[in-house]
Each structure stands twice: as C-alpha cells, then as structure tokens.
Design a protein around this motif. Structure first.
Motif, PDB file in Angstrom:
ATOM      1  N   ILE A  60       0.845  -1.199   0.000  1.00 48.98           N
ATOM      2  CA  ILE A  60       0.000   0.000   0.000  1.00 48.98           C
ATOM      3  C   ILE A  60       0.876   1.243   0.000  1.00 48.98           C
ATOM      4  CG2 ILE A  60      -1.580   1.387   1.408  1.00 48.98           C
ATOM      5  CD1 ILE A  60      -2.887  -1.308   2.257  1.00 48.98           C
ATOM      6  N   GLU A  61       1.841   1.288   0.904  1.00 47.32           N
ATOM      7  CA  GLU A  61       2.721   2.458   0.991  1.00 47.32           C
ATOM      8  C   GLU A  61       3.550   2.638  -0.278  1.00 47.32           C
ATOM      9  OE1 GLU A  61       3.412   2.465   5.820  1.00 47.32           O
ATOM     10  OE2 GLU A  61       4.950   1.584   4.547  1.00 47.32           O
ATOM     11  N   ASP A  62       4.023   1.535  -0.815  1.00 48.65           N
ATOM     12  CA  ASP A  62       4.890   1.590  -1.990  1.00 48.65           C
ATOM     13  C   ASP A  62       4.137   1.994  -3.254  1.00 48.65           C
ATOM     14  OD1 ASP A  62       7.574   1.234  -2.942  1.00 48.65           O
ATOM     15  OD2 ASP A  62       6.917  -0.617  -3.921  1.00 48.65           O
ATOM     16  N   SER A  63       2.865   1.648  -3.347  1.00 53.94           N
ATOM     17  CA  SER A  63       2.108   1.911  -4.572  1.00 53.94           C
ATOM     18  C   SER A  63       1.287   3.198  -4.523  1.00 53.94           C
ATOM     19  CB  SER A  63       1.177   0.739  -4.885  1.00 53.94           C
ATOM     20  OG  SER A  63       0.186   0.620  -3.872  1.00 53.94           O
ATOM     21  N   ALA A  64       1.136   3.782  -3.359  1.00 55.55           N
ATOM     22  CA  ALA A  64       0.313   4.985  -3.223  1.00 55.55           C
ATOM     23  C   ALA A  64       1.003   6.183  -3.864  1.00 55.55           C
ATOM     24  CB  ALA A  64       0.026   5.268  -1.753  1.00 55.55           C
ATOM     25  N   LEU A  65       0.188   7.057  -4.425  1.00 53.29           N
ATOM     26  CA  LEU A  65       0.711   8.273  -5.046  1.00 53.29           C
ATOM     27  C   LEU A  65       1.024   9.358  -4.022  1.00 53.29           C
ATOM     28  CD1 LEU A  65      -1.653   8.424  -8.137  1.00 53.29           C
ATOM     29  CD2 LEU A  65       0.700   7.565  -8.034  1.00 53.29           C
ATOM     30  N   SER A  66       0.477   9.220  -2.812  1.00 53.23           N
ATOM     31  CA  SER A  66       0.726  10.196  -1.756  1.00 53.23           C
ATOM     32  C   SER A  66       0.593   9.511  -0.399  1.00 53.23           C
ATOM     33  CB  SER A  66      -0.276  11.352  -1.847  1.00 53.23           C
ATOM     34  OG  SER A  66      -1.588  10.889  -1.540  1.00 53.23           O
ATOM     35  N   ARG A  67       1.075  10.188   0.626  1.00 53.73           N
ATOM     36  CA  ARG A  67       0.924   9.656   1.986  1.00 53.73           C
ATOM     37  C   ARG A  67      -0.549   9.593   2.369  1.00 53.73           C
ATOM     38  NH1 ARG A  67       5.765  12.024   5.789  1.00 53.73           N
ATOM     39  NH2 ARG A  67       7.446  11.057   4.601  1.00 53.73           N
ATOM     40  N   GLU A  68      -1.312  10.574   1.907  1.00 50.16           N
ATOM     41  CA  GLU A  68      -2.745  10.610   2.213  1.00 50.16           C
ATOM     42  C   GLU A  68      -3.462   9.403   1.603  1.00 50.16           C
ATOM     43  OE1 GLU A  68      -1.022  13.239   0.922  1.00 50.16           O
ATOM     44  OE2 GLU A  68      -0.939  14.438   2.761  1.00 50.16           O
ATOM     45  N   GLU A  69      -3.112   9.079   0.372  1.00 49.16           N
ATOM     46  CA  GLU A  69      -3.716   7.915  -0.287  1.00 49.16           C
ATOM     47  C   GLU A  69      -3.349   6.629   0.459  1.00 49.16           C
ATOM     48  OE1 GLU A  69      -4.270   6.967  -4.869  1.00 49.16           O
ATOM     49  OE2 GLU A  69      -2.227   6.484  -4.199  1.00 49.16           O
TER      50      GLU A  69
END
Length: 92
Positions: A60-69
């Motif tokens: 999740i962290e690696d694929s997210a476009l932002s910290r919020e996502e």
C-alpha cells in the motif's frame, strides 16, 4: 470458530503461499514439522498472517501516489474490508 489441526495446517499453507506471492520467501518451517520451530499449525497461521499483513501494508505504501492515499487505504478502506469480513464470518 473451532478448527481441527488439519484445517489449521491447510489455512497456514494458504496464507504462506499468499505471502510468498507478494514478497520474498518465508522461513521453510511448515506445519507438521515441529522439529523446525516447535509451533503448531494455528500458531503458523498467526505468524504468516501477520507477515502477510505487513507485506500488504508495505505494498500500500509503496504503490500509493501520496501519503494521504496510503493512509486512506491502510486506515478507513482497510477497516471497511475487515468489517465486511467479520460480518460475513458471523453469518456463517
């Protein structure tokens, strides 16, 4: 939900397989091989499930476009999915 040792062993193998699909190989100790670590099949389910959860969170962290996502996927979205799983299990 009460399960037999054989049922726990099947679940442990499934979770280990899933974890291996999303990351590096897990330790070789398998249910039925207590000489390797001394844990039973139910304990293997817990161990490998926590490993799979950590791998999923990292994805999740690696694929997210932002910290919020990432925070949304790992927080509210995760909680919705978990709630749905619990409700489905309660109906069975």
């Amino acid at each position: 939900m009460p399960r037999t040792d054989d049922e726990w062993a099947d679940i442990a193998r499934w979770v280990r397989h899933a974890a291996n699909k999303v990351g590096p190989a897990l330790p070789l100790c398998l249910p039925g091989e207590p000489q390797e670590c001394g844990r039973n099949a139910q304990q293997h389910v817990q161990l490998w499930s926590s490993d799979l959860k950590a791998r999923a969170h990292h994805l999740i962290e690696d694929s997210a476009l932002s910290r919020e996502e990432a925070a949304y996927s790992a927080g509210p979205m995760y909680k919705e999915k978990l709630s749905a799983l619990r409700e489905r299990a309660a109906r069975q």
